[in-house]
Design a protein around this motif. Structure first.
Motif, PDB file in Angstrom:
ATOM      1  N   PRO A  70       0.829  -1.205   0.000  1.00  0.00           N
ATOM      2  CA  PRO A  70       0.000   0.000   0.000  1.00  0.00           C
ATOM      3  C   PRO A  70       0.864   1.256   0.000  1.00  0.00           C
ATOM      4  N   GLU A  72       1.954   2.986  -2.547  1.00  0.00           N
ATOM      5  CA  GLU A  72       2.737   3.213  -3.761  1.00  0.00           C
ATOM      6  C   GLU A  72       1.790   3.473  -4.932  1.00  0.00           C
ATOM      7  N   ASP A  73       2.251   4.233  -5.900  1.00  0.00           N
ATOM      8  CA  ASP A  73       1.477   4.426  -7.122  1.00  0.00           C
ATOM      9  C   ASP A  73       1.619   3.178  -7.987  1.00  0.00           C
ATOM     10  N   GLU A  75      -0.516   0.326 -10.931  1.00  0.00           N
ATOM     11  CA  GLU A  75      -1.570   0.104 -11.916  1.00  0.00           C
ATOM     12  C   GLU A  75      -1.673  -1.396 -12.129  1.00  0.00           C
ATOM     13  N   PRO A 102      -6.866   0.274  -1.129  1.00  0.00           N
ATOM     14  CA  PRO A 102      -6.118   1.528  -1.049  1.00  0.00           C
ATOM     15  C   PRO A 102      -5.100   1.578  -2.183  1.00  0.00           C
ATOM     16  N   PRO A 103      -4.591   2.753  -2.531  1.00  0.00           N
ATOM     17  CA  PRO A 103      -3.545   2.819  -3.560  1.00  0.00           C
ATOM     18  C   PRO A 103      -2.364   1.925  -3.171  1.00  0.00           C
ATOM     19  N   ARG A 105       0.770  -1.227  -4.898  1.00  0.00           N
ATOM     20  CA  ARG A 105       1.372  -1.957  -6.010  1.00  0.00           C
ATOM     21  C   ARG A 105       1.342  -3.450  -5.743  1.00  0.00           C
TER      22      ARG A 105
END
Length: 311
Positions: A70, A72-73, A75, A102-103, A105
């Motif tokens: 959690p 980290e940016d 996709e 949550p955002p 990786r």
């Protein structure tokens, strides 16, 4: 007068130490799932008047991992490139539990090669579900895991903590076994990959033609598990592997069958819809036996591998 250390500018070592502290403080959530070394039995199971593909998988101590970091940016499309089924599992999981991630990786690793009959795809999915459980502090029950898998693929029973007779298409446990033998395997990969989904119809037609033999084999397997007879379980695996030769043949099966007794093996195991086959042993082969097995398989032009199986 000297300058005190407290007023000195930070050194490169200080910066590295600070970065290491920061990294160690980050929470990484992980899920892990074992794979299989083929099946001890695979054949027809009759449920509700229909014939289904049933199996008793052979768990192996090789694993798939899924990690989530959690903060980290990330996709999903990039982090899980080539893992469309895992992305589908994430979507189904979040829908079922009413959660939002949550955002963060994703990252993945695995000891299970694709298309070999080691349940690599299902192990990835189960590792993903277990990772999500860690993120949200949940413990998804076995029936819900089966439901999630049912929406994605024909699966193995790697999410169970015991041996079971399992319907791969229905994701249904027919019965589980209390006996949990730890067997030892020496196996090879004949090469190539197998797409399990494409074999479903040919397998069911084959099962229909040989129902009596499969029924006897399944009854013997159930009795062997109920009796806790590891040697009998290995014999059942051999019988199942032999029946499979008519529909998913292994090039080296006859060579293994001919040398089995001489090499001290208790049975033969195959990935019925994969490229693996090898010997099973109730007791771990000693160094001399391992060398003898290695020579035999090298004579076939293959490098063997050793693995402990079981839960």
């Amino acid at each position: 007068m000297g300058i005190s250390n407290s007023s000195a500018a930070p050194t490169a070592r200080d910066a590295l130490f600070s970065a290491a502290q920061s990294a160690s403080a980050r929470t990484v959530y992980s899920g892990v799932c074992h794979g299989t070394l083929g099946e001890l039995w695979q054949g027809p199971c009759e449920q509700d008047g229909e014939l289904h593909i049933g199996l008793i998988s052979l768990p192996v101590r090789k694993y798939s991992w899924m990690h989530y970091l959690p903060g980290e940016d990330g996709e999903d499309g990039a982090d899980l490139a080539g893992k469309d089924k895992c992305r589908r599992a994430i979507d189904l999981y979040l829908q079922h539990h009413g959660k939002s991630l949550p955002p963060g990786r994703w990252s993945h690793d695995s000891e299970l090669p694709l298309g070999k009959g080691m349940a690599s795809s299902t192990a990835d999915l189960v590792a993903t579900i277990r990772c999500l459980d860690r993120v949200f502090g949940l413990d998804t029950p076995v029936p819900i895991v089966a439901d999630l898998l049912r929406g994605i693929e024909r699966s193995d029973s790697v999410f169970l903590d015991r041996y079971a007779l399992y319907l791969s298409g229905r994701q249904q446990i027919v019965r589980s076994f209390d006996t949990s033998p730890r067997l030892h395997a020496c196996y090879i990969d004949e090469g190539g990959t197998v797409e399990t989904e494409k074999l479903a119809d040919p397998l069911l037609r084959h099962y229909q033609r040989h129902l009596p033999s499969y029924r006897r084999g399944l009854q013997q397997a159930i009795e062997a598990f109920d009796g806790g007879d590891a040697a009998a379980i290995c014999e059942c695996a051999t019988h199942s592997a032999q029946l499979a030769q008519w529909v998913t043949p292994k090039a080296h099966f006859e060579a293994l069958a001919q040398r089995r007794r001489e090499l001290g093996a208790d049975g033969i195991v195959v990935a019925h819809t994969g490229s693996l086959l090898g010997y099973l042993f109730v007791s771990r082969p000693d160094a001399a036996r391992m060398s003898e097995l290695s020579s035999f398989f090298r004579g076939l032009g293959r490098q063997c591998r050793f693995a402990e199986t079981g839960l």
